[in-house]
Design a protein around this motif. Sequence first.
Motif, PDB file in Angstrom:
ATOM      1  N   LEU A  75      37.190  49.703  34.587  1.00  0.00           N
ATOM      2  CA  LEU A  75      35.832  50.225  34.774  1.00  0.00           C
ATOM      3  C   LEU A  75      35.852  51.751  34.872  1.00  0.00           C
ATOM      4  N   ALA A  76      36.842  52.275  35.576  1.00  0.00           N
ATOM      5  CA  ALA A  76      36.917  53.735  35.738  1.00  0.00           C
ATOM      6  C   ALA A  76      37.097  54.403  34.383  1.00  0.00           C
ATOM      7  N   VAL A  82      29.019  38.614  44.839  1.00  0.00           N
ATOM      8  CA  VAL A  82      28.230  39.856  44.905  1.00  0.00           C
ATOM      9  C   VAL A  82      29.038  40.937  45.622  1.00  0.00           C
ATOM     10  N   ARG A  83      29.741  40.514  46.679  1.00  0.00           N
ATOM     11  CA  ARG A  83      30.564  41.485  47.420  1.00  0.00           C
ATOM     12  C   ARG A  83      31.628  42.099  46.493  1.00  0.00           C
ATOM     13  N   ARG A  84      32.238  41.256  45.659  1.00  0.00           N
ATOM     14  CA  ARG A  84      33.273  41.750  44.728  1.00  0.00           C
ATOM     15  C   ARG A  84      32.683  42.754  43.728  1.00  0.00           C
ATOM     16  N   ASP A 137      31.201  50.457  44.203  1.00  0.00           N
ATOM     17  CA  ASP A 137      31.394  51.484  45.243  1.00  0.00           C
ATOM     18  C   ASP A 137      32.629  52.330  44.942  1.00  0.00           C
ATOM     19  N   GLU A 138      33.668  51.657  44.458  1.00  0.00           N
ATOM     20  CA  GLU A 138      34.905  52.384  44.128  1.00  0.00           C
ATOM     21  C   GLU A 138      34.626  53.433  43.044  1.00  0.00           C
ATOM     22  N   LEU A 155      31.877  58.406  39.635  1.00  0.00           N
ATOM     23  CA  LEU A 155      31.581  57.819  38.320  1.00  0.00           C
ATOM     24  C   LEU A 155      30.407  56.851  38.432  1.00  0.00           C
ATOM     25  N   PRO A 156      29.588  56.773  37.380  1.00  0.00           N
ATOM     26  CA  PRO A 156      28.427  55.873  37.446  1.00  0.00           C
ATOM     27  C   PRO A 156      28.802  54.444  37.049  1.00  0.00           C
TER      28      PRO A 156
END
Length: 406
Positions: free
Chosen positions: A185-186, A214-216, A222-223, A229-230
């Motif tokens: 993702l980054a 959802v937490r995952r 958030d990371e 980063l968006p």
Amino acid sequence: MPSFTRRHFLTTAASLLPATALTNSWPAPKAPEPASPMRDRYDPWLEVEARALHENINTLSRLAGGRSIISMVKNNSYGLGIALAPKLIEPHPKVKAFGVVKTEECFQLLKSGIRKPILLLARPDDGAEFDLVRHGIQMCLYTPDALSRFEKFSAQLQQRIKVHAYVDTGMNRVGMPHRQAAQWLAELASSPSIELVSTFTDLTEDPEFDLEQVRRLRALADELKQSGLPAGALHAASSHGIYHRPDAHLDLVRPGLSQFGAYPSDYKKEELQAPLIPAYRWSARVVRVSQMEKGDSVSYGRKYIATKPTWIATVPIGHADGYPRTAVNGAVVFIKGRVYPVIGAVSASHTIVALGDEQTVNEGDTAVLVGPDHLAVAPDSVAASSGISVYDLLMHMNPAQPGVGS
Ligand SMILES: Cc1ncc(COP(=O)(O)O)c(C=O)c1O
């Protein structure tokens, strides 16, 4: 009471219907007969109603705290026509995009003039990816090699390409497995070739595990944010999540089935929570009316034997058109303000209903198999009384039948 888990066949039929559903007293017939734009036709046809679609989308958005919607119109818009339903849905201001899962459906939507963004939430056909991107289809990426391909596309088209990151938070179906997603993702989010429009997942519809999913998803987003980063918009909830998981409403919601007026799981409870309107009417015209004598039987297997003189009507729709064979277990058909039980056997192209002691129906009358005209022919009622999933009732309709919008 059986459990109404998603897509599971319902096990009891008429006993699940509201007490009023099998009587002819609900509703007091308002309109004598639905106005049919296909009045000359006997074979089945479909009418899709914009007003009901828009009302349902208002209801779903309201349930989701006013959030905007990605309208899922995959698999021929759940049976209502790949072009027909989206054209009617598109003007709704809460609808920000459409979602499909077949390569061909992206092109069909474009051809039909859909202008809002179209997301392909599945793997494209070999060799089709560049063509899809070139035509503005937004791809949902989930493989490690996706970024390098899209960087090439970006160079070829000389533009940033809008994409969505599909994260598998526990469904183990499609998506980048969440444990491997952070670095991936980054890289997506920091690529100058890519605009990461959204990061999303799909839910297992398990009461506790949905929240963990959802937490995952949130943890991954958030990371990204912590690294500046968006992640784009976050979304997870389909119809079930809209009704039952407020914590999963996030930034956008993705209803499919419920837009069309059917409920995702426990339809009686969900109807009380936020009622929907059946947005389609599935009809055919009666081709024969006759009177049986005591002892006469109906159709293959002679499963229905008249115990007294009985009028019957034949409707030219059958299991080849997608009408369930199991409709004989308690489903009814609406004709001229009243409902009549399906009897005997549903054959490939014909269904027979019992009228009773009197001839109340004529050849050429419109028979509504599913529609908004009576609670007993609402999609969930027909599915329940046939012992099938309401998803199957919609999606198994013959896609070749004609449809009209109003
Ligand atoms: C990823 C995804 N989102 C949303 C939906 C819409 O689901 P529903 O029709 O239950 O609202 C589906 C359908 O299965 C889906 O696969």
